[in-house]
Scaffold this active site. Structure first.
Site, PDB file in Angstrom:
ATOM      1  N   THR A   8       0.850  -1.183   0.000  1.00  0.00           N
ATOM      2  CA  THR A   8       0.000   0.000   0.000  1.00  0.00           C
ATOM      3  C   THR A   8       0.886   1.233   0.000  1.00  0.00           C
ATOM      4  O   THR A   8       2.027   1.184   0.452  1.00  0.00           O
ATOM      5  CB  THR A   8      -0.922   0.023   1.241  1.00  0.00           C
ATOM      6  OG1 THR A   8      -1.710   1.225   1.226  1.00  0.00           O
ATOM      7  CG2 THR A   8      -0.135  -0.009   2.540  1.00  0.00           C
ATOM      8  N   ASN A  10      -0.364   3.868   1.510  1.00  0.00           N
ATOM      9  CA  ASN A  10      -1.012   4.605   2.595  1.00  0.00           C
ATOM     10  C   ASN A  10      -0.375   4.242   3.939  1.00  0.00           C
ATOM     11  O   ASN A  10      -0.612   3.170   4.482  1.00  0.00           O
ATOM     12  CB  ASN A  10      -2.509   4.276   2.597  1.00  0.00           C
ATOM     13  CG  ASN A  10      -3.306   5.133   3.562  1.00  0.00           C
ATOM     14  OD1 ASN A  10      -2.813   5.540   4.601  1.00  0.00           O
ATOM     15  ND2 ASN A  10      -4.550   5.392   3.209  1.00  0.00           N
ATOM     16  N   GLU A  42      -5.576  -0.064  -9.990  1.00  0.00           N
ATOM     17  CA  GLU A  42      -6.835  -0.413  -9.336  1.00  0.00           C
ATOM     18  C   GLU A  42      -7.915  -0.552 -10.398  1.00  0.00           C
ATOM     19  O   GLU A  42      -8.277   0.421 -11.049  1.00  0.00           O
ATOM     20  CB  GLU A  42      -7.224   0.655  -8.305  1.00  0.00           C
ATOM     21  CG  GLU A  42      -8.446   0.249  -7.511  1.00  0.00           C
ATOM     22  CD  GLU A  42      -8.508   0.922  -6.142  1.00  0.00           C
ATOM     23  OE1 GLU A  42      -9.602   1.345  -5.768  1.00  0.00           O
ATOM     24  OE2 GLU A  42      -7.469   1.024  -5.465  1.00  0.00           O
ATOM     25  N   ASP A  77      -8.489  -3.658   0.480  1.00  0.00           N
ATOM     26  CA  ASP A  77      -9.303  -2.658  -0.188  1.00  0.00           C
ATOM     27  C   ASP A  77     -10.560  -2.450   0.637  1.00  0.00           C
ATOM     28  O   ASP A  77     -11.083  -3.394   1.235  1.00  0.00           O
ATOM     29  CB  ASP A  77      -9.663  -3.088  -1.613  1.00  0.00           C
ATOM     30  CG  ASP A  77     -10.033  -1.887  -2.468  1.00  0.00           C
ATOM     31  OD1 ASP A  77      -9.121  -1.159  -2.880  1.00  0.00           O
ATOM     32  OD2 ASP A  77     -11.233  -1.650  -2.685  1.00  0.00           O
ATOM     33  N   SER A  78     -11.006  -1.218   0.688  1.00  0.00           N
ATOM     34  CA  SER A  78     -12.168  -0.924   1.525  1.00  0.00           C
ATOM     35  C   SER A  78     -13.014   0.164   0.893  1.00  0.00           C
ATOM     36  O   SER A  78     -12.572   0.868  -0.026  1.00  0.00           O
ATOM     37  CB  SER A  78     -11.722  -0.509   2.928  1.00  0.00           C
ATOM     38  OG  SER A  78     -10.816   0.571   2.863  1.00  0.00           O
ATOM     39  N   PHE A 152      -8.334   8.567   9.030  1.00  0.00           N
ATOM     40  CA  PHE A 152      -8.083   9.014   7.660  1.00  0.00           C
ATOM     41  C   PHE A 152      -9.275   8.609   6.807  1.00  0.00           C
ATOM     42  O   PHE A 152     -10.222   7.974   7.289  1.00  0.00           O
ATOM     43  CB  PHE A 152      -6.789   8.403   7.118  1.00  0.00           C
ATOM     44  CG  PHE A 152      -6.743   6.896   7.163  1.00  0.00           C
ATOM     45  CD1 PHE A 152      -7.083   6.135   6.057  1.00  0.00           C
ATOM     46  CD2 PHE A 152      -6.363   6.228   8.325  1.00  0.00           C
ATOM     47  CE1 PHE A 152      -7.049   4.751   6.101  1.00  0.00           C
ATOM     48  CE2 PHE A 152      -6.326   4.834   8.371  1.00  0.00           C
ATOM     49  CZ  PHE A 152      -6.669   4.099   7.253  1.00  0.00           C
ATOM     50  N   GLY A 153      -9.254   8.971   5.541  1.00  0.00           N
ATOM     51  CA  GLY A 153     -10.349   8.604   4.643  1.00  0.00           C
ATOM     52  C   GLY A 153     -11.671   9.205   5.103  1.00  0.00           C
ATOM     53  O   GLY A 153     -11.775  10.395   5.395  1.00  0.00           O
ATOM     54  N   HIS A 181     -13.912  -2.138  10.382  1.00  0.00           N
ATOM     55  CA  HIS A 181     -13.973  -3.087   9.279  1.00  0.00           C
ATOM     56  C   HIS A 181     -12.593  -3.657   8.968  1.00  0.00           C
ATOM     57  O   HIS A 181     -12.429  -4.855   8.757  1.00  0.00           O
ATOM     58  CB  HIS A 181     -14.545  -2.388   8.044  1.00  0.00           C
ATOM     59  CG  HIS A 181     -13.821  -1.137   7.642  1.00  0.00           C
ATOM     60  ND1 HIS A 181     -13.574  -0.101   8.517  1.00  0.00           N
ATOM     61  CD2 HIS A 181     -13.259  -0.749   6.463  1.00  0.00           C
ATOM     62  CE1 HIS A 181     -12.911   0.872   7.899  1.00  0.00           C
ATOM     63  NE2 HIS A 181     -12.707   0.493   6.655  1.00  0.00           N
ATOM     64  N   ARG A 182     -11.581  -2.797   8.966  1.00  0.00           N
ATOM     65  CA  ARG A 182     -10.218  -3.249   8.664  1.00  0.00           C
ATOM     66  C   ARG A 182      -9.705  -4.167   9.774  1.00  0.00           C
ATOM     67  O   ARG A 182      -9.033  -5.158   9.519  1.00  0.00           O
ATOM     68  CB  ARG A 182      -9.303  -2.037   8.471  1.00  0.00           C
ATOM     69  CG  ARG A 182      -7.913  -2.393   7.939  1.00  0.00           C
ATOM     70  CD  ARG A 182      -7.145  -1.143   7.518  1.00  0.00           C
ATOM     71  NE  ARG A 182      -7.797  -0.491   6.391  1.00  0.00           N
ATOM     72  CZ  ARG A 182      -8.434   0.689   6.464  1.00  0.00           C
ATOM     73  NH1 ARG A 182      -8.470   1.356   7.590  1.00  0.00           N
ATOM     74  NH2 ARG A 182      -9.006   1.202   5.401  1.00  0.00           N
TER      75      ARG A 182
END
Length: 198
Positions: A8, A10, A42, A77-78, A152-153, A181-182
């Protein structure tokens, strides 16, 4: 400790994965090839599972013939799936955030009473010629304002059901990882990498 190479660009994701997996016996390290994080293509797809697997295949091909080819390789991926927007932005979450930002999402939902949403993550890992995936989901709703300085995000506009009205960006890293979720996806992958002893 088993080493897991996270592919990644990120750094926030790397730090979060390290915090989740290191207590479980894994050493998470960002993958660099020739001093750079690989730039994965992606694909445009309707399901984040497809995107994660496609990115993992790219990542694995980059490690073949290198010192990393026998290591566990991880991609993730999310996306944010908003009920009233028929699951939008979903698999296009990164592009949408870069294009219209958090304020753009809030504008799309102006006056909307159904603010239900979920964060969904798919962690995909390659190890010993096997691809394994695990999905994590965090239900909640979209806030009416941008709140919080952490994360973040989409964290500043997503309120998990278990967060007592706080956005993900208002939670400590430990609080977020326990319900995110992660966090669920990565913990699931850790169990696949090292099956529990009988």
């Amino acid at each position: 400790m088993m080493r897991v190479l996270f592919v990644t660009g990120n750094q926030n994701k790397v730090a979060e994965a390290y915090g989740i997996l290191s207590p479980l016996g894994f050493y998470v390290e960002q993958l660099f090839i020739d001093g750079k994080a690989p730039d994965l293509v992606e694909p445009q797809a309707e399901e984040i599972e497809e995107i994660a697997k496609y990115k993992l295949e790219q990542a694995v091909s980059l490690t073949m013939g290198t010192e990393f080819e026998n290591e566990a390789v991880l991609v993730e991926d999310s996306g944010l799936f908003i009920d009233s927007l028929s699951g939008f932005p979903g698999p296009y979450s990164s592009f949408v955030k870069e294009t219209i930002g958090l304020s753009g999402i809030l504008s799309l939902m102006s006056g909307e009473t159904d603010r239900g949403a979920e964060f969904k993550a798919v962690a995909a890992v390659y190890f010993k010629d096997k691809i394994m995936t695990c999905t994590g989901i965090c239900r909640g709703f979209v806030s009416e304002n941008i709140s919080g300085d952490s994360g973040f995000g989409y964290d500043p506009i997503f309120i998990p059901e278990e967060a007592n009205g706080r956005t993900c960006a208002q939670l400590s890293p430990e609080e977020k990882s326990s319900i995110s979720h992660r966090g669920f996806a990565l913990k699931g992958v850790s169990e696949l990498l090292i099956p529990p002893s009988k």
